[in-house]
Design a protein around this motif. Structure first.
Motif, PDB file in Angstrom:
ATOM      1  N   CYS A  77       0.811  -1.230   0.000  1.00  0.00           N
ATOM      2  CA  CYS A  77       0.000   0.000   0.000  1.00  0.00           C
ATOM      3  C   CYS A  77       0.840   1.274   0.000  1.00  0.00           C
ATOM      4  O   CYS A  77       0.514   2.248   0.677  1.00  0.00           O
ATOM      5  CB  CYS A  77      -0.975   0.008   1.174  1.00  0.00           C
ATOM      6  N   MET A  78       1.925   1.263  -0.744  1.00  0.00           N
ATOM      7  CA  MET A  78       2.755   2.462  -0.853  1.00  0.00           C
ATOM      8  C   MET A  78       2.168   3.396  -1.912  1.00  0.00           C
ATOM      9  O   MET A  78       1.651   2.926  -2.929  1.00  0.00           O
ATOM     10  CB  MET A  78       4.181   2.114  -1.254  1.00  0.00           C
ATOM     11  N   PRO A  79       2.274   4.691  -1.713  1.00  0.00           N
ATOM     12  CA  PRO A  79       1.808   5.635  -2.732  1.00  0.00           C
ATOM     13  C   PRO A  79       2.668   5.558  -3.992  1.00  0.00           C
ATOM     14  O   PRO A  79       3.833   5.142  -3.953  1.00  0.00           O
ATOM     15  CB  PRO A  79       1.963   7.007  -2.069  1.00  0.00           C
ATOM     16  N   ASP A  80       2.090   5.976  -5.098  1.00  0.00           N
ATOM     17  CA  ASP A  80       2.799   5.926  -6.385  1.00  0.00           C
ATOM     18  C   ASP A  80       4.083   6.740  -6.366  1.00  0.00           C
ATOM     19  O   ASP A  80       5.101   6.320  -6.926  1.00  0.00           O
ATOM     20  CB  ASP A  80       1.893   6.445  -7.506  1.00  0.00           C
ATOM     21  N   SER A  81       4.042   7.907  -5.751  1.00  0.00           N
ATOM     22  CA  SER A  81       5.213   8.791  -5.767  1.00  0.00           C
ATOM     23  C   SER A  81       6.399   8.174  -5.024  1.00  0.00           C
ATOM     24  O   SER A  81       7.536   8.222  -5.498  1.00  0.00           O
ATOM     25  CB  SER A  81       4.870  10.150  -5.170  1.00  0.00           C
ATOM     26  N   ILE A  82       6.147   7.549  -3.885  1.00  0.00           N
ATOM     27  CA  ILE A  82       7.234   6.925  -3.122  1.00  0.00           C
ATOM     28  C   ILE A  82       7.763   5.704  -3.862  1.00  0.00           C
ATOM     29  O   ILE A  82       8.977   5.478  -3.935  1.00  0.00           O
ATOM     30  CB  ILE A  82       6.749   6.546  -1.708  1.00  0.00           C
ATOM     31  N   THR A  83       6.865   4.910  -4.425  1.00  0.00           N
ATOM     32  CA  THR A  83       7.284   3.730  -5.180  1.00  0.00           C
ATOM     33  C   THR A  83       8.146   4.126  -6.370  1.00  0.00           C
ATOM     34  O   THR A  83       9.190   3.525  -6.621  1.00  0.00           O
ATOM     35  CB  THR A  83       6.051   2.940  -5.662  1.00  0.00           C
ATOM     36  N   GLY A  84       7.715   5.151  -7.098  1.00  0.00           N
ATOM     37  CA  GLY A  84       8.495   5.621  -8.242  1.00  0.00           C
ATOM     38  C   GLY A  84       9.857   6.131  -7.839  1.00  0.00           C
ATOM     39  O   GLY A  84      10.860   5.876  -8.525  1.00  0.00           O
ATOM     40  N   ASP A  85       9.927   6.862  -6.726  1.00  0.00           N
ATOM     41  CA  ASP A  85      11.223   7.342  -6.236  1.00  0.00           C
ATOM     42  C   ASP A  85      12.139   6.183  -5.859  1.00  0.00           C
ATOM     43  O   ASP A  85      13.339   6.217  -6.157  1.00  0.00           O
ATOM     44  CB  ASP A  85      11.027   8.251  -5.016  1.00  0.00           C
ATOM     45  N   MET A  86      11.592   5.161  -5.228  1.00  0.00           N
ATOM     46  CA  MET A  86      12.414   4.013  -4.835  1.00  0.00           C
ATOM     47  C   MET A  86      12.944   3.270  -6.055  1.00  0.00           C
ATOM     48  O   MET A  86      14.120   2.921  -6.109  1.00  0.00           O
ATOM     49  CB  MET A  86      11.597   3.052  -3.965  1.00  0.00           C
TER      50      MET A  86
END
Length: 84
Positions: free
Chosen positions: A64-73
Motif C-alpha cells: 500500500c505504498m503511494p505511487d510517488s514513493i514507489t516511483g522514487d524508490m
C-alpha cells in the motif's frame, strides 16, 4: 513505416550480396549460434523489465505504498545499479 523498413532491408541484402565483406554477415546470420545469441539478447532485457514491473505492483498493491514513493524508490534503485 513497415514498407520503408522492408525497402531498406531489401537494399541492404542486395548491397551485402555484392560486397564480399558484407556478405560474410549474411552467412553468419544463418548459424544456429547466432540465432541463440540473438534470442538471449532479446529475452534478458525482458526479464529485467518484468522484475521491475512486478516490484512496482508489489510495493503499490501489497504494501500500500503511494505511487510517488514507489516511483522514487525504483528510479533510485535503477540509477544506483547503473552507476555501480
Amino acid at each position: 513505416m513497415l514498407l520503408a523498413g522492408l525497402i531498406m532491408l531489401a537494399g541492404h541484402i542486395r548491397n551485402a550480396l555484392k560486397n564480399p565483406v558484407l556478405g560474410l554477415t549474411c552467412i553468419l546470420q544463418r548459424g544456429l549460434l547466432f540465432h541463440t545469441a540473438m534470442l538471449i539478447y532479446q529475452f534478458i532485457p525482458g526479464v529485467f523489465t518484468g522484475v521491475s514491473l512486478i516490484t512496482m505492483l508489489y510495493l503499490q498493491n501489497l504494501l500500500c505504498m503511494p505511487d510517488s514513493i514507489t516511483g522514487d524508490m525504483i528510479s533510485c534503485t535503477l540509477t544506483c545499479e547503473w552507476h555501480s
